[in-house]
Design a protein around this motif. Structure first.
Motif, short mmCIF file in Angstrom:
data_model
loop_
_atom_site.label_atom_id
_atom_site.label_comp_id
_atom_site.label_asym_id
_atom_site.label_seq_id
_atom_site.Cartn_x
_atom_site.Cartn_y
_atom_site.Cartn_z
N GLU A 295 0.84 -1.20 0.00
CA GLU A 295 0.00 0.00 0.00
C GLU A 295 0.87 1.26 0.00
O GLU A 295 0.61 2.21 -0.73
CB GLU A 295 -0.93 -0.02 1.22
CG GLU A 295 -1.94 1.10 1.24
CD GLU A 295 -2.95 0.96 2.40
OE1 GLU A 295 -2.97 -0.11 3.05
OE2 GLU A 295 -3.69 1.93 2.64
N ILE A 296 1.94 1.22 0.81
CA ILE A 296 2.82 2.39 0.92
C ILE A 296 3.52 2.67 -0.42
O ILE A 296 3.57 3.82 -0.88
CB ILE A 296 3.83 2.20 2.08
CG1 ILE A 296 3.06 2.28 3.42
CG2 ILE A 296 4.95 3.24 2.02
CD1 ILE A 296 3.82 1.76 4.62
N HIS A 297 4.02 1.62 -1.08
CA HIS A 297 4.67 1.79 -2.39
C HIS A 297 3.69 2.35 -3.41
O HIS A 297 4.01 3.25 -4.17
CB HIS A 297 5.26 0.46 -2.88
CG HIS A 297 6.51 0.09 -2.14
ND1 HIS A 297 6.76 -1.19 -1.68
CD2 HIS A 297 7.59 0.83 -1.76
CE1 HIS A 297 7.92 -1.21 -1.04
NE2 HIS A 297 8.44 0.01 -1.09
N MET A 298 2.49 1.79 -3.38
CA MET A 298 1.45 2.24 -4.30
C MET A 298 1.17 3.74 -4.09
O MET A 298 1.06 4.51 -5.05
CB MET A 298 0.22 1.37 -4.05
CG MET A 298 -0.98 1.60 -4.92
SD MET A 298 -2.12 2.82 -4.26
CE MET A 298 -2.64 2.13 -2.72
N LEU A 299 1.11 4.14 -2.81
CA LEU A 299 0.83 5.54 -2.50
C LEU A 299 2.00 6.45 -2.89
O LEU A 299 1.80 7.60 -3.30
CB LEU A 299 0.48 5.70 -1.02
CG LEU A 299 -0.90 5.17 -0.61
CD1 LEU A 299 -1.02 5.12 0.91
CD2 LEU A 299 -2.02 6.01 -1.21
N LYS A 300 3.21 5.92 -2.75
CA LYS A 300 4.38 6.70 -3.17
C LYS A 300 4.28 7.00 -4.67
O LYS A 300 4.57 8.13 -5.11
CB LYS A 300 5.67 5.92 -2.89
CG LYS A 300 6.20 6.15 -1.48
CD LYS A 300 7.62 5.60 -1.36
CE LYS A 300 8.29 6.13 -0.09
NZ LYS A 300 9.66 5.62 0.05
N ALA A 301 3.88 5.99 -5.43
CA ALA A 301 3.71 6.19 -6.87
C ALA A 301 2.69 7.29 -7.14
O ALA A 301 2.93 8.21 -7.95
CB ALA A 301 3.29 4.88 -7.53
N LEU A 302 1.59 7.24 -6.43
CA LEU A 302 0.54 8.25 -6.62
C LEU A 302 1.02 9.65 -6.25
O LEU A 302 0.68 10.64 -6.89
CB LEU A 302 -0.71 7.89 -5.81
CG LEU A 302 -1.58 6.74 -6.35
CD1 LEU A 302 -2.71 6.43 -5.36
CD2 LEU A 302 -2.16 7.08 -7.73
N ALA A 303 1.83 9.72 -5.19
CA ALA A 303 2.35 11.02 -4.74
C ALA A 303 3.27 11.63 -5.80
O ALA A 303 3.17 12.82 -6.14
CB ALA A 303 3.09 10.86 -3.42
N HIS A 304 4.15 10.80 -6.35
CA HIS A 304 5.03 11.29 -7.41
C HIS A 304 4.24 11.72 -8.63
O HIS A 304 4.51 12.76 -9.22
CB HIS A 304 6.06 10.21 -7.79
CG HIS A 304 7.19 10.12 -6.81
ND1 HIS A 304 8.10 11.15 -6.63
CD2 HIS A 304 7.57 9.14 -5.96
CE1 HIS A 304 8.99 10.80 -5.70
NE2 HIS A 304 8.68 9.58 -5.27
N GLN A 305 3.24 10.95 -8.94
CA GLN A 305 2.41 11.29 -10.09
C GLN A 305 1.73 12.65 -9.88
O GLN A 305 1.67 13.47 -10.79
CB GLN A 305 1.35 10.21 -10.29
CG GLN A 305 0.49 10.44 -11.53
CD GLN A 305 -0.83 9.68 -11.42
OE1 GLN A 305 -1.34 9.44 -10.34
NE2 GLN A 305 -1.35 9.30 -12.59
N ALA A 306 1.28 12.88 -8.66
CA ALA A 306 0.61 14.15 -8.35
C ALA A 306 1.57 15.32 -8.51
O ALA A 306 1.16 16.45 -8.77
CB ALA A 306 0.06 14.11 -6.93
N GLN A 307 2.85 15.04 -8.34
CA GLN A 307 3.85 16.10 -8.53
C GLN A 307 4.25 16.24 -10.00
O GLN A 307 5.15 17.00 -10.32
CB GLN A 307 5.11 15.78 -7.72
CG GLN A 307 4.92 15.97 -6.23
CD GLN A 307 6.20 15.66 -5.47
OE1 GLN A 307 6.89 14.69 -5.78
NE2 GLN A 307 6.52 16.49 -4.49
N GLY A 308 3.62 15.42 -10.86
CA GLY A 308 3.95 15.43 -12.27
C GLY A 308 5.18 14.63 -12.60
O GLY A 308 5.73 14.70 -13.69
N GLN A 309 5.67 13.84 -11.63
CA GLN A 309 6.89 13.06 -11.87
C GLN A 309 6.54 11.62 -12.19
O GLN A 309 6.83 10.69 -11.43
CB GLN A 309 7.78 13.08 -10.62
CG GLN A 309 8.08 14.49 -10.13
CD GLN A 309 8.63 14.48 -8.71
OE1 GLN A 309 8.26 13.65 -7.90
NE2 GLN A 309 9.52 15.42 -8.43
N THR A 310 5.89 11.41 -13.34
CA THR A 310 5.42 10.08 -13.70
C THR A 310 6.56 9.06 -13.74
O THR A 310 6.42 7.93 -13.28
CB THR A 310 4.72 10.12 -15.06
OG1 THR A 310 3.73 11.15 -15.02
CG2 THR A 310 4.03 8.80 -15.36
#
Lengths: 91, 936
Positions: free
Chosen positions: B784-799
């Motif tokens: 869950e934490i890794h998944m959320l990290k991905a989402l956080a980076h995406q929100a910063q535009g860092q796909t």
């Protein structure tokens, strides 16, 4: 008041009219528990009077059990003239 | 192990000699088979029990006749099964009542209600069910009865002795859902608090009352002639009948007094009580009693302390002198049979002439007399009765007599032998509590085993008697070491050693209730070390406490290890309850560890065991399994499990936490199915159960769970509101104190931060959470934490930075079959997955995202304000209330006026006044308002 002496002799199986007074203002759900009786409220004294005809002593005791189970403080149980029920309602 | 049952309570009393034929009453009883309930309500001595047992005998005779000739139909209809239960005061314990009730019904079909019996015996919480939700136990029973194909008449004798609300509730529920096969006959001295008026109005209940039961003059004449053998004159009979007013017990006493008297003596006797308002029973009992030999008198007095009489029991109770005998009656058995023949108010309880009881009225008066004449003997008599019952291993009765004897040391001895079984196997906590409360402190305080059982009972029943429990434990702790040192016997030593361990376990459980985990752990481990080898039950209990404590600390690996040990231990002595509780908790741990497949195997393994259980133990597994099925996207199985689990756990206040989780699972399920309204409803239900005990389910957690769902539904405003409310807004991520207890709340915080475009704060917090989860071995949380990290980076535009984290999460998730974890994150996750290199797993995930149209119906707010019922400032008068009731019917105003015998104008003025008091403007509104205000 009402003269119990004038009433017919009471046996264990006699149908009789009773007036029962409790120290609570009955309302809502609690009042519906006594649907078969007439309910009079005295807001000043905070008392309720239940009046009605009961088939016999077993019915009277059943009613007293219901009052006990609901936790209503009992003031008095009086046998009354059956027609007192009407006159009381109009007063 | 089944509870000890006094089979005499289930015997149909053999009919007395048929002295007077009473066809009109038997006919009324025949009609019982067309009704749900026949109420036989009359004071003592009106022949209620005799009537029913004579009727049963008559029907049985008819059935036997019919069975020899198949073509002939019995005049009273097809064959029926009769079931009898004689109630006594002890039946006010709901567990005991239900045990007898179901055991009695098993005469129909010996497996009937067995699952309920089992759950009554294993769960100490059964009392809770009956008090809070009788339907839960009664519904399966009703279903079982409905499968039986012969009609059944169930007689509850002496129902006036039942005062417990929970039992009344159970009977009311039964009456309301009664299968057509079942007919109840209730005999009672006072009308029971059942909805009699309603049943009578529907023709489902009928009464046989004192007026029906009393002898009319013709019956009185026949009766008197039979008993006295005298040819009494009409005048004499009328005198007797008038004086006793048809009261059968009175007539019987009078008849007994007249036996063997001459004509002139009869007149003297009649003159003595004619026209006199004295209480005739006293007078008559005196008469009858004085006619007996001193030997019989002595027997009657001494055995008056017994609720039930048998030859051997009476032998044990009578003192030595009385047994020496003059009239050829060599044993108590002989005396009992003599009393029965002489009609001396003794009622046989079975067909074998083994058990009897005195007629209540007669027994009461004998008892009263005993207390007057030999007050000093009463205790000793009770004591002897108690000893006899102990030898017969009927401990309930033994303890009751020991308490009556006020021999508290002996009572405590009995309780010590018996309490363990009562507490852990029968769950009769209420009965135990009654006994403990009678025992004087001076006795309790010298008895460590009594103290410990008292503590468990207090712990089970109350949540607010911690101080009492601690005080009792302190006393036990002070005396136990000396006792142990002084004890020589090995078995006794082991018992004392177990008691010492139990004191620590009780304290550990108190600490757990207070959330003091380290203290709980310390104490429980101490208990484990102190336990002797073979005290399995307490060991299993201790193990469970330890595992649950590690669990709440987030030490999943350790918790798993101990739960597994607990399961193995409970298997050794086949205690299903302990097995299932361990399994349920283990499933939850496995989910946190990301071992969904292992959890699934566990569920499958224990499925057969769960299916037969009705307790919260199975309920817990259903709920935890439901969460696993939901994660795996198996909606059907998930919904079934969650609903079933919620139903099983609901009745138990202590299970509120599980119910909340069940409803939350259902809310997410409904959300996933695009049913926003339903999701909101489930959330509200969860909220309601969370409010039951904020200690169990903190308000913070509930709000976090709400927020997460709202966010998933696109409601950022509400989520932000939560953030502000919790003070997370001000708090810096690095200052947040992490603990496993709040991990779920923090994972919600992360999601809100991402949605608010505060991804850097989210990432910082995630890194800290990651370290904690790694340390605790919580692999599921890491996904869950890794998944959320991905989402956080995406929100910063860092796909590009996001994808490796997502890949890491997916890699661990694929083998376990995770689906909802990703899909429930919605659109951002969908677009991120589209960036990934296709695999079968990713393709599958992508197809499962909804098209998000249903999100247009965004929920405004979760909790809608509830309209509170407010009392009226100016209450309605009686007349107005009556009018209001009639307004709710279809009657027109003139019809209402006719009904109340008043003028139409009067009704109009009542109506006007009602409207103004209720603040409404129409009849319709008035009725509605009346309903919300509960003005009926």
């Amino acid at each position: 008041m009402h003269l119990t002496e004038s009433l017919p002799r009471l046996t264990l199986y006699t149908t009789a009219c009773y007036q029962i007074k409790v120290q609570t203002l009955l309302s809502g759900r609690c009042a519906t528990m006594f649907n078969e009786l007439t309910l009079d409220l005295n807001g000043k004294q905070g008392t309720s009077t239940l009046t009605g005809t009961l088939a016999d002593q077993a019915a009277l005791h059943g009613l007293l059990i219901k009052i006990r189970d609901l936790g209503l403080p009992l003031i008095s149980v009086v046998r009354v003239e059956p027609d007192l029920k009407q006159s009381n309602e109009n007063s | 192990m089944s509870s000890p049952i006094l089979v005499t309570k289930l015997y149909i009393p053999p009919p007395g000699p048929q002295l007077v034929a009473r066809p009109r009453l038997l006919e009324r009883l025949n009609e019982a088979r067309q009704r749900k309930l026949t109420l036989i309500s009359a004071p003592a001595g009106f022949g209620k029990t005799t009537l029913v047992s004579n009727w049963i005998q008559q029907l049985k005779d008819e059935q036997n006749l019919t069975s020899t000739d198949v073509n002939k139909v019995s005049p009273s209809g097809p064959a029926v099964q009769f079931i009898w239960l004689s109630l006594d005061e002890a039946d006010n314990d709901p567990v005991r009542f239900m045990t007898y009730f179901i055991t009695a019904l098993q005469q129909l079909e010996n497996t009937l209600g067995q699952s309920i019996l089992d759950s009554l015996q294993t769960t100490a919480v059964a009392t809770t069910v009956l008090s809070s939700a009788p339907d839960y136990l009664i519904t399966p029973l009703i279903n079982d009865i409905a499968t039986v194909n012969i009609p059944c008449i169930f007689i509850l004798d002496d129902y006036h002795l039942i005062e417990t609300q929970a039992i009344q509730q159970a009977i009311i529920f039964l009456l309301e859902h009664q299968p057509p096969q079942l007919h109840l006959i209730i005999t009672t001295r006072a009308d029971p608090p059942l909805p009699l008026a309603r049943l009578r109005a529907r023709g489902q209940a009928a009464d046989i009352r004192a007026d029906d039961l009393r002898f009319n003059p013709a019956e009185a004449m026949a009766f008197l002639k039979q008993i006295t053998g005298l040819d009494l004159s009409l005048e004499q009979i009328t005198a007797l009948e008038n004086r006793t007013e048809g009261w059968i017990a009175g007539l019987q006493l009078a008849a007994l007094s007249l036996q063997g008297q001459s004509e002139s003596q009869v007149d003297t006797f009649l003159a003595a009580f004619r026209g006199d308002d004295r209480y005739i029973v006293d007078y008559l009992v005196e008469e009858v009693f004085n006619q007996q030999t001193p030997f019989i008198q002595n027997f009657l007095l001494q055995t008056a302390i017994l609720e039930r009489l048998s030859g051997p029991l009476c032998d044990a109770v009578l003192d030595g002198g009385a047994k020496k005998q003059e009239t050829g009656l060599t044993s108590s058995q002989g005396v009992l049979e003599y009393l029965e023949q002489a009609n001396l108010f003794i009622i046989p309880l079975d067909n074998k002439r083994q058990w009897y009881r005195y007629h209540h009225l007669f027994g009461d008066l004998l008892g009263h007399r005993l207390h007057q004449i030999y007050p000093e003997r009463v205790k000793e008599l009770h004591c002897r009765a108690s000893q006899w019952y102990e030898k017969a291993t009927l401990f309930d009765e033994a303890i009751r007599h020991a308490l009556a004897a006020e021999d508290f040391d002996y009572t405590a001895d009995l309780i010590e032998t018996y309490a363990q079984t009562l507490l852990w196997e029968h769950g009769n906590t209420q009965t135990l509590l009654t006994w403990f409360e009678i025992l004087p402190n001076t006795i309790i305080h010298t008895r460590p085993m009594v103290i410990i059982n008292y503590c468990w009972v207090l712990f089970e029943i109350f949540t607010d008697r911690e101080a009492d429990i601690r005080a009792l434990v302190a006393v036990a702790e002070a005396i136990l070491p000396d006792r142990l040192a002084a004890e020589q016997d090995e078995a006794k030593k082991a018992e004392l050693q177990t008691s010492i361990a139990e004191t620590q376990l009780i304290l550990a459980n108190l600490a757990r209730r207070d959330n003091d985990t380290s203290q709980a752990l310390h104490l429980a481990q101490q208990a484990l070390a102190l336990l002797p080898k073979d005290s399995n039950l307490i060991r299993a209990g201790t193990t469970l406490t330890i595992a649950a404590t590690y669990d709440s600390l987030g030490q999943s690996a350790k918790a798993k290890e101990i739960y597994l040990k607990g399961i193995a231990l409970a298997h050794q002595f086949s205690n299903s309850y302990i097995i299932l509780i361990n399994v349920a908790k283990l499933i939850d741990v496995l989910a946190v560890q990301g071992q969904l497949q292992e959890a699934l195997i566990l569920v499958q393994k224990y499925w057969p065991l769960m299916e037969n259980r009705l307790g919260p133990d199975a309920g817990m597994i259903y709920i935890n399994a439901g969460q696993i099925f939901r994660e795996l996207n198996d909606f059907e199985q998930a919904e079934h499990c969650l609903n079933k689990g919620v139903e099983l756990c609901k009745p138990f206040e202590a299970m509120a936490l599980m119910v909340v989780q069940g409803y939350l699972g259902l809310a997410w399920l409904k959300h996933a199915q695009g049913e926003a309204q339903q999701a909101r409803l489930m959330l509200q239900k969860a909220e309601a159960y969370a409010a039951i005990d904020p200690m169990l389910y903190p308000a913070v957690r509930m709000q976090a769970m709400q927020t997460r769902l709202l966010l998933a539904q696109g409601n950022l405003t509400a989520a932000t509101h939560w953030l502000t409310q919790q003070g997370f807004e001000q708090e810096k991520s690095e200052e947040l104190t992490l603990s496993y207890l709040h991990e779920i709340d923090h994972l919600t915080l992360v999601r809100v931060l991402i949605a608010q475009h505060k991804a850097d704060r989210a990432l910082f917090l995630l890194t800290r959470l990651q370290t904690a989860a790694q340390t605790g071995g919580r692999a599921g949380r890491l996904i869950e934490i890794h998944m959320l990290k991905a989402l956080a980076h995406q929100a910063q535009g860092q796909t590009q930075q996001a994808l490796p984290f997502l890949a890491q999460a997916l890699q661990a998730a694929e083998a376990e079959g995770y689906i909802r974890l990703f899909v429930d994150e919605g659109q951002p996750m969908a677009s991120l997955l589209n960036e990934m290199t296709n695999t079968t797993y990713i393709d599958k995930l992508v197809t499962l995202f909804p098209n998000f149209q249903h999100l247009a119906t965004v929920i405004e707010s979760v909790s809608t304000p509830k309209t509170e019922a407010v009392a009226l400032i100016d209450p309605l008068t009686k007349r107005e209330l009556k009018t209001l009731r009639l307004l709710a019917t279809e009657l027109s105003i003139p019809e209402i006026a006719a009904e109340m015998v008043v003028a139409v104008s009067t009704i109009r003025s009542h109506t006007k006044s009602i409207y103004s008091k209720l603040g409404v403007h129409s009849r319709f509104e008035a009725i509605q308002k009346a309903q919300t205000l509960e003005l009926h």
